[in-house]
Enzyme design. Sequence first.
Site, PDB file in Angstrom:
ATOM      1  N   LYS A  42     -20.627 -36.730  11.827  1.00 14.67           N
ATOM      2  CA  LYS A  42     -21.759 -36.158  12.565  1.00 14.67           C
ATOM      3  C   LYS A  42     -21.432 -34.743  13.067  1.00 14.67           C
ATOM      4  O   LYS A  42     -22.235 -33.823  12.916  1.00 14.67           O
ATOM      5  CB  LYS A  42     -22.146 -37.073  13.728  1.00 14.67           C
ATOM      6  CG  LYS A  42     -22.641 -38.447  13.289  1.00 14.67           C
ATOM      7  CD  LYS A  42     -23.136 -39.276  14.451  1.00 14.67           C
ATOM      8  CE  LYS A  42     -22.025 -39.703  15.378  1.00 14.67           C
ATOM      9  NZ  LYS A  42     -21.049 -40.609  14.730  1.00 14.67           N
ATOM     10  N   THR A  43     -20.261 -34.569  13.649  1.00 16.40           N
ATOM     11  CA  THR A  43     -19.865 -33.242  14.132  1.00 16.40           C
ATOM     12  C   THR A  43     -19.715 -32.270  12.975  1.00 16.40           C
ATOM     13  O   THR A  43     -20.140 -31.105  13.060  1.00 16.40           O
ATOM     14  CB  THR A  43     -18.543 -33.331  14.913  1.00 16.40           C
ATOM     15  OG1 THR A  43     -18.703 -34.229  16.016  1.00 16.40           O
ATOM     16  CG2 THR A  43     -18.130 -31.969  15.436  1.00 16.40           C
ATOM     17  N   ASP A  45     -22.979 -33.763  21.438  1.00 15.10           N
ATOM     18  CA  ASP A  45     -22.378 -35.020  20.993  1.00 15.10           C
ATOM     19  C   ASP A  45     -22.646 -36.109  22.030  1.00 15.10           C
ATOM     20  O   ASP A  45     -22.761 -35.824  23.227  1.00 15.10           O
ATOM     21  CB  ASP A  45     -20.880 -34.824  20.793  1.00 15.10           C
ATOM     22  CG  ASP A  45     -20.265 -35.925  19.962  1.00 15.10           C
ATOM     23  OD1 ASP A  45     -21.007 -36.698  19.339  1.00 15.10           O
ATOM     24  OD2 ASP A  45     -19.027 -36.015  19.928  1.00 15.10           O
ATOM     25  N   THR A  68     -23.871 -42.506  18.790  1.00 15.19           N
ATOM     26  CA  THR A  68     -23.355 -43.736  18.183  1.00 15.19           C
ATOM     27  C   THR A  68     -24.199 -44.938  18.563  1.00 15.19           C
ATOM     28  O   THR A  68     -23.982 -46.031  18.051  1.00 15.19           O
ATOM     29  CB  THR A  68     -21.894 -43.977  18.624  1.00 15.19           C
ATOM     30  OG1 THR A  68     -21.836 -43.987  20.057  1.00 15.19           O
ATOM     31  CG2 THR A  68     -20.974 -42.887  18.098  1.00 15.19           C
ATOM     32  N   ARG A 117     -12.595 -40.309   9.121  1.00 17.46           N
ATOM     33  CA  ARG A 117     -11.661 -39.898  10.174  1.00 17.46           C
ATOM     34  C   ARG A 117     -10.404 -40.750  10.151  1.00 17.46           C
ATOM     35  O   ARG A 117      -9.285 -40.243  10.291  1.00 17.46           O
ATOM     36  CB  ARG A 117     -12.339 -39.994  11.539  1.00 17.46           C
ATOM     37  CG  ARG A 117     -11.424 -39.600  12.706  1.00 17.46           C
ATOM     38  CD  ARG A 117     -12.128 -39.792  14.034  1.00 17.46           C
ATOM     39  NE  ARG A 117     -13.270 -38.899  14.165  1.00 17.46           N
ATOM     40  CZ  ARG A 117     -14.245 -39.058  15.058  1.00 17.46           C
ATOM     41  NH1 ARG A 117     -14.207 -40.098  15.881  1.00 17.46           N
ATOM     42  NH2 ARG A 117     -15.245 -38.208  15.121  1.00 17.46           N
TER      43      ARG A 117
END
Length: 339
Positions: A68-69, A113, A162, A221
């Site tokens: 997402k980032t 975020d 999330t 990640r």
Amino acid sequence: MSEFDITSVEPLDEAELDFEGALRPSSLDEFVGQRRVVGQLDLLLKAAEMDSRTPDHILLAGPPGLGKTTLAMIVAHETGRALRMSSGPAISHAGDLAALLSSLVPGEVLFIDEIHRMARSAEEMLYLAMEDFRIDIMVGKGVGASSIPLELPPFTLVGATTRTGLLANPLRDRFGFTGHLEFYETEELLRVLTRSAALLGLEIPQPALAEIAGRSRGTPRIANRLLRRVRDYMTVHSSESAIDAVNNALALYDVDPRGLDRLDRSVLTVLINRFAGGPVGVSSLAVSIGEDAETIEAVVEPFLIREGLIVRTPRGRVATQEGWKHLGLTPPANDPTLL
């Protein structure tokens, strides 16, 4: 200079930070996986460019670690706009948001975020900012209070969450596009790892990278984090083969062949050995392993359910036959609670 002079360490820290940034793709063409979301974003950004307008506000939803980032950074890069980054917990009242919005330049991309954790007063201010590009600043208190409108330059808000269900409907409805990110397939993670290994200068054969990909819980990640630990292991144990280094490194860090870590196995082991496979409530599980119940619900449980090792029932969590077998145990015969 002393051997332990901190100045001798700083360049290494900066190099590591530069590497972390280098692992992130800088364009939609480089981004691996999430083909549907990437295609939708590509269309949205190209249409905005052709119309010479600021792209619509974007909401990116999905579990942690899926990009997402990175996608927010790509939106800024693809549009050639500046990027401002913040987080929901950092915006604790409306004044924080007003200061942030009033400092934006025309066309800037604002990334927030964990936007669902923003203060409610700031969230309500954001409604008007997203829709009309202005905010109302209250001056004074009581009967003498007055509202001063402050015009904002056009901007694109990229929100990441999330937990979409915690977003208020008025906020969610103001996003022009919502992208739902899904967990990655092993083949997609293998492509991620191949690219990262090349950036690291690591020569690791595909079977060894595939082993890492299979233990990465469908999350880039985690895949990149495990690859860095394998890199460390190969640096120290340079005589071992790549596949042995991968297996030994992941065993050292308690990552089993299905991607379960120490905490995952603790939950599954306690559920089976102490509670005979369940059903049992999450609070009882948390107390038994000395962990927070929210951590089990948000971090451990979704993965175990996705792997088919446990299930939720109205009476509590129950270990499946697959869960018993994963620990090398034989499930009880004719147990009606087993699935």
